[in-house]
Design an enzyme around this catalytic site. Structure first.
Site, PDB file in Angstrom:
ATOM      1  N   GLY A 227       0.967  -1.172   0.077  1.00 42.33           N
ATOM      2  CA  GLY A 227       0.190  -0.298   0.291  1.00 42.33           C
ATOM      3  C   GLY A 227       0.936   1.813   0.190  1.00 42.33           C
ATOM      4  O   GLY A 227       2.710   1.439   0.268  1.00 42.33           O
TER       5      GLY A 227
ATOM      6  N   GLY B 107       2.071   5.361   5.148  1.00 44.95           N
ATOM      7  CA  GLY B 107       0.944   6.200   5.124  1.00 44.95           C
ATOM      8  C   GLY B 107       0.054   5.598   5.757  1.00 44.95           C
ATOM      9  O   GLY B 107      -1.174   5.845   6.188  1.00 44.95           O
ATOM     10  N   THR B 108      -0.737   4.114   5.547  1.00 45.73           N
ATOM     11  CA  THR B 108      -1.681   3.936   5.158  1.00 45.73           C
ATOM     12  C   THR B 108      -1.954   3.117   6.224  1.00 45.73           C
ATOM     13  O   THR B 108      -3.440   2.450   6.668  1.00 45.73           O
ATOM     14  CB  THR B 108      -1.264   2.844   3.934  1.00 45.73           C
ATOM     15  OG1 THR B 108      -0.904   2.030   3.611  1.00 45.73           O
ATOM     16  CG2 THR B 108      -1.852   3.994   2.526  1.00 45.73           C
ATOM     17  N   GLY B 109      -1.193   2.123   7.226  1.00 43.17           N
ATOM     18  CA  GLY B 109      -1.300   1.312   7.924  1.00 43.17           C
ATOM     19  C   GLY B 109      -0.094   0.170   8.611  1.00 43.17           C
ATOM     20  O   GLY B 109      -0.860  -0.584   9.157  1.00 43.17           O
TER      21      GLY B 109
ATOM     22  N   THR C 202       2.695  -0.708   9.283  1.00 47.56           N
ATOM     23  CA  THR C 202       3.116  -1.115  10.594  1.00 47.56           C
ATOM     24  C   THR C 202       2.398  -1.742  11.602  1.00 47.56           C
ATOM     25  O   THR C 202       2.013  -1.997  12.543  1.00 47.56           O
ATOM     26  CB  THR C 202       4.980  -0.563  10.118  1.00 47.56           C
ATOM     27  OG1 THR C 202       5.264  -0.515   9.418  1.00 47.56           O
ATOM     28  CG2 THR C 202       5.153  -0.924  11.223  1.00 47.56           C
TER      29      THR C 202
ATOM     30  N   HIS D 168      -7.305  36.367  -9.775  1.00 45.43           N
ATOM     31  CA  HIS D 168      -7.233  35.298 -10.822  1.00 45.43           C
ATOM     32  C   HIS D 168      -8.445  34.369  -9.465  1.00 45.43           C
ATOM     33  O   HIS D 168      -8.298  33.583 -10.226  1.00 45.43           O
ATOM     34  CB  HIS D 168      -5.723  35.702  -9.835  1.00 45.43           C
ATOM     35  CG  HIS D 168      -5.833  34.202 -10.230  1.00 45.43           C
ATOM     36  ND1 HIS D 168      -4.722  33.930 -12.315  1.00 45.43           N
ATOM     37  CD2 HIS D 168      -5.003  32.333  -9.845  1.00 45.43           C
ATOM     38  CE1 HIS D 168      -4.291  32.148 -11.568  1.00 45.43           C
ATOM     39  NE2 HIS D 168      -4.794  32.221 -10.706  1.00 45.43           N
ATOM     40  N   GLU D 169      -8.013  34.087  -7.755  1.00 47.51           N
ATOM     41  CA  GLU D 169      -8.526  33.571  -6.942  1.00 47.51           C
ATOM     42  C   GLU D 169     -10.271  33.691  -7.152  1.00 47.51           C
ATOM     43  O   GLU D 169     -10.946  33.195  -7.238  1.00 47.51           O
ATOM     44  CB  GLU D 169      -8.124  34.105  -5.711  1.00 47.51           C
ATOM     45  CG  GLU D 169      -6.942  33.756  -5.195  1.00 47.51           C
ATOM     46  CD  GLU D 169      -6.629  31.833  -6.088  1.00 47.51           C
ATOM     47  OE1 GLU D 169      -7.365  30.798  -5.765  1.00 47.51           O
ATOM     48  OE2 GLU D 169      -5.565  31.245  -6.275  1.00 47.51           O
TER      49      GLU D 169
ATOM     50  N   ASP E  61      -1.763  26.297 -12.699  1.00 43.29           N
ATOM     51  CA  ASP E  61      -2.932  25.806 -13.474  1.00 43.29           C
ATOM     52  C   ASP E  61      -2.326  25.643 -14.988  1.00 43.29           C
ATOM     53  O   ASP E  61      -3.459  24.632 -15.425  1.00 43.29           O
ATOM     54  CB  ASP E  61      -4.152  27.838 -13.775  1.00 43.29           C
ATOM     55  CG  ASP E  61      -3.997  27.255 -12.492  1.00 43.29           C
ATOM     56  OD1 ASP E  61      -3.895  26.561 -11.409  1.00 43.29           O
ATOM     57  OD2 ASP E  61      -3.972  29.122 -12.647  1.00 43.29           O
TER      58      ASP E  61
END
Length: 822
Positions: free
Chosen positions: A375, A378-380, A382, A600-601, A676
């Protein structure tokens, strides 16, 4: 005899010895001079300590005086006597209990305390006293171990270094005129054929009256004749023959009878101080090597960091394994793991088989030899392995893939053998190898492995141990990696890793469960369920480690603000910090640049608001964040598994909204749209060359490699030209539509830009007041709907509470809770 007994004997004899120190007891030097008998009025103390028959201080003083050959040793012996006779000094070398402190020694507490009425304060006081005594006892033992050798070494070095300080060096001429001519020379000892030691007759008056024995020369610096000799002078000789010739000539010139010539003896002596100093570097080097070897065996070592269980130089082939069992502390259980229910179910089967093997054996089933946890980071993976260790109840051996690699050849295979040997000894057991891609990479082809020979040998040994000729059952191997594509195929086959368990990033339900686990540990102003759903909607694509980071950042922000509880505002700030980077309010930006960023934003916000398939806007800000972003718009994307051509086109238009707003409202374009344009180009190339959306290219797919090492294109130059023209045309169409949309809503874009310049941050409620409700309604609830649902529920609950509160009557009569001013 130990130093403790010696010190006690010295203390018992300290008083008589001090009185005898002033009596006439003198030992000769190393030259063999006899003692002078003491006067009858002063009884001579025996060498064995006098009347008591024990070892007295006189023996020590006499030994030091004889060894050093100088009267100054008597004074030094007296000083050492006072130190050794000190009771506090003797207590350092004693194993017995202190006087009146027997009750405080833990070893003396053999009887249990009578009665059961002791309170907790007494027990705590006793435990603190015991701990204090244990510390003192340990320190005392360590001091005993080091003080005795250091004391002996210091005494020897001081005596050896100053043994010749009382002897005076003279020339041969002075020897002849002041000593030989008056007839004061008793004998001469030539040491090592280089130094002539002159023994002169001392004054008998100095011994009888207890005067200083250093004053061996009488009036006019001339010693007396017919007295016991002492070594007081020395001079260097060039050679033995020359010295004998000069001495004989001098005595003949003085008319000395040849039978009365000064006797000359030759001795070979050893200067212990010089010998010790000559061997000191070697002894120091050997001791240093010994201490380093001891430290390497105890922790600070080759192949392992400092700490318990390190590998020494002789144990470098052993694997440094973290072993856990049912008695281990700080366990992790399956209830602590969320967001991967399917993977957890597969792993739990291994645990159930190890706990109840008969249930599966009756059906003819065999436990899988191993499972590979795959995976993104950081998905778990361990964490799931830690939960397996906490739930299994069998020995769990954990090791990292990089621990097998070492600078020495053959260490990797040796550690693999040692690991599986240890696991078989405590079978049934589980082995977990984290980051197995460090040793499990695909082997080289054609014998060109080069520097990977050691890694391939380690991999071969791992393959043999997992499923080889001598493999035994009862050992399950779990491994974790985020690069399964580079692993060797022999490692992935059934019989070694029978299962590949994929742990993906959690969906919104999984994130909700993960947030509930981490929110329980925080001090919130509401229940964890109040935040979990809306935070899960705000964090699409976040893994378990990212969610833990969000919770920790929120706690840090609350602590920085001196808050006592964590609120929703802190969580939103934490998400902005993780997504956009560090907020930089003090960054110097000109008014023109700030106005350009605002328009722009605003163009992004308006374009996404009036496009059906665009993602709903959550927040827009012009506060600079990170290293390059001068502003950003935050959306709540839906986690769609499939995307249509129309959805991708609207997303392209929304991305180009900022560039279109600059052109339409400001009249000039800037470099702010670079990111962008990069996203639009990548998205459009994927539609044309990968997804098969283009009619000119056809139903062809040319996926690009993620590593970027693609040297040649899988299509011709003509096809590449068609793809480029098609992408350029599609982007042009999207930009044209976006410009038309911005032109149509020009006033609204300008109004939102001015609000941004004033407030810097706008939420969806602000956009609704300016733009109105979105003209499109989703058929199914989106992530944004789930996010807003929590706030709607909160408002409904507040309205219900407000409705339940009593209201004043129409006639002005106050209610029960109202205060009437008087």
């Amino acid at each position: 005899m130990s130093l403790a007994s010696l010190a006690r004997a010295l203390s018992r004899r300290s008083a008589p010895s001090s009185s005898r120190a002033r009596q006439g007891f003198s030992l000769g030097g190393l030259g063999g001079t006899t003692r002078s008998p003491p006067p009858p009025s002063s009884p001579l103390p025996s060498l064995h300590g006098g009347e008591g028959g024990g070892l007295g201080l006189g023996f020590v003083r006499g030994y030091l005086t004889a060894a050093l050959g100088r009267p100054a040793a008597v004074k030094a012996g007296t000083d050492w006597r006072s130190i050794l006779a000190n009771p506090q000094f003797r207590r350092l070398f004693s194993d017995g209990s202190k006087k009146n402190y027997e009750n405080y020694y833990p070893k003396g507490k053999k009887e249990a305390p009578k009665g059961d009425g002791s309170n907790k304060s007494d027990s705590k006081q006793d435990s603190s006293t015991d701990d204090q005594w244990n510390f003192q006892e340990t320190a005392s033992k360590q001091l005993q171990n080091f003080l005795a050798p250091l004391l002996f070494l210091g005494l020897m070095l001081s005596s050896l270094s100053s043994s010749s300080s009382d002897q005076k060096e003279i020339s041969f001429q002075e020897f002849k005129n002041k000593l030989l001519e008056p007839g004061l020379v008793d004998r001469i000892v030539v040491s090592n054929k280089s130094v002539a030691k002159v023994y002169v007759r001392s004054s008998p008056q100095s011994n009888s009256q207890g005067q200083n024995t250093d004053a061996i020369i009488t009036t006019n610096d001339v010693p007396s004749k017919h007295t016991p000799s002492r070594y007081k002078y020395y001079f260097n000789i060039g050679s033995v023959d020359s010295f004998e010739e000069k001495l004989e000539e001098a005595q003949e010139a003085l008319g000395v009878d040849p039978h009365d010539f000064v006797p000359v003896t030759y001795v070979a002596e050893v200067n212990w101080f010089q010998e010790v100093m000559r061997f000191a570097p070697t002894v120091f080097l050997v001791g240093l090597i010994y201490l380093m070897s001891k430290r390497m065996q105890s922790g600070f070592n080759i192949g392992g960091g400092p700490g318990k269980g390190g590998r020494g130089i002789f144990n470098i082939g052993k694997a440094q394994v973290t072993k856990m069992d049912k008695n281990s502390k700080n366990k992790v259980f399956f209830k602590d793991v969320a967001g991967c229910d399917e993977a957890k179910q597969e792993i739990m089967e291994f645990v159930h088989f190890l706990k109840n093997p008969k249930k599966y054996e009756e059906l003819g089933a065999k436990i899988p030899k191993g499972a590979l946890l795959v995976g993104p980071p950081g998905t778990g993976k361990t964490l799931l392995a830690k939960a397996t260790a906490g739930e299994s109840g069998v020995p769990f051996l954990s090791i990292s893939g990089s621990d097998f690699m070492e600078m020495f050849v053959g260490v990797g295979p040796s550690r693999v053998r040692n690991l599986f040997q240890e696991a078989r000894q405590c079978a049934p057991s589980i082995i977990f190898i984290d980051e197995i891609d460090a040793i499990g990479r695909a082997r080289g082809r054609g014998g060109f492995s080069g520097s990977n020979d050691e890694r391939e040998s380690t991999l071969n040994q791992l393959l043999v141990e997992m499923d080889g000729f001598g493999t035994t059952s009862g050992v399950v191997v779990l491994a974790g990696t985020n690069r399964p594509d580079i692993l060797d195929k022999a490692l992935l086959r059934p019989g070694r890793f029978d299962r590949q368990i994929t742990i993906d990033k959690p969906d919104i339900k999984g994130r909700d469960q993960i947030f509930r686990i981490y929110l329980k540990k925080l001090k919130l102003d509401n229940e964890p369920s109040f935040y979990s759903q809306r935070l899960a909607a705000l964090t699409p694509g976040f893994a378990g480690a990212d969610i833990a980071n969000v919770c920790n950042e929120a706690a840090l922000i609350a602590a920085r603000s001196e808050e006592t509880q964590i609120t929703m505002q802190h969580f939103e700030s934490a998400i902005d910090r993780i997504i956009g980077g560090l907020e930089k309010k003090n960054k110097v930006i000109s008014k023109l640049e700030r106005r350009t960023v605002a328009y722009h934003e605003s163009g992004h916000a308006v374009a996404g608001w009036f496009l059906e398939h665009a993602e709903p806007l959550l927040k827009v800000t012009i506060v600079p964040r990170g290293t390059a972003a001068l502003g950003f718009a935050q959306y709540v994307p839906n986690e769609n598994l499939l995307m249509t051509k129309e959805q991708l086109f609207d997303m392209t238009c929304m991305t180009l909204g900022g560039r279109a707003a600059e052109e339409v409202l400001i009249g000039r374009i800037s470099t702010g749209a670079q990111n962008d344009l990069e996203k639009v180009t990548k998205m459009t190339y994927a539609q044309v060359a990968v997804y098969g959306f283009s009619e000119k290219v056809g139903l062809l797919s040319f996926p690009q490699r993620d590593d970027g090492f693609e040297m040649t294109k899988p299509y011709s130059n003509q096809t590449a030209s068609i793809i480029d023209d098609e992408v350029r045309e599609w982007v042009g169409k999207a930009y044209k539509k976006t410009v038309e949309l911005i032109t149509e809503h020009k006033e609204q874009v300008a109004k939102i830009a001015e609000m941004l310049l004033e407030k810097e941050v706008l939420h969806q409620d602000d956009l609704v007041r300016v733009l109105g409700e979105r003209p499109f309604k989703a058929s199914e609830p989106t992530n944004y709907d789930l996010f807003k649902q929590g706030f709607q529920d909160e408002e409904d609950s507040k309205n219900q509470e407000a409705a339940k509160t009593p209201q004043p009557d129409d006639d002005g009569t106050p209610s029960l809770g109202e205060v009437v001013p008087t």
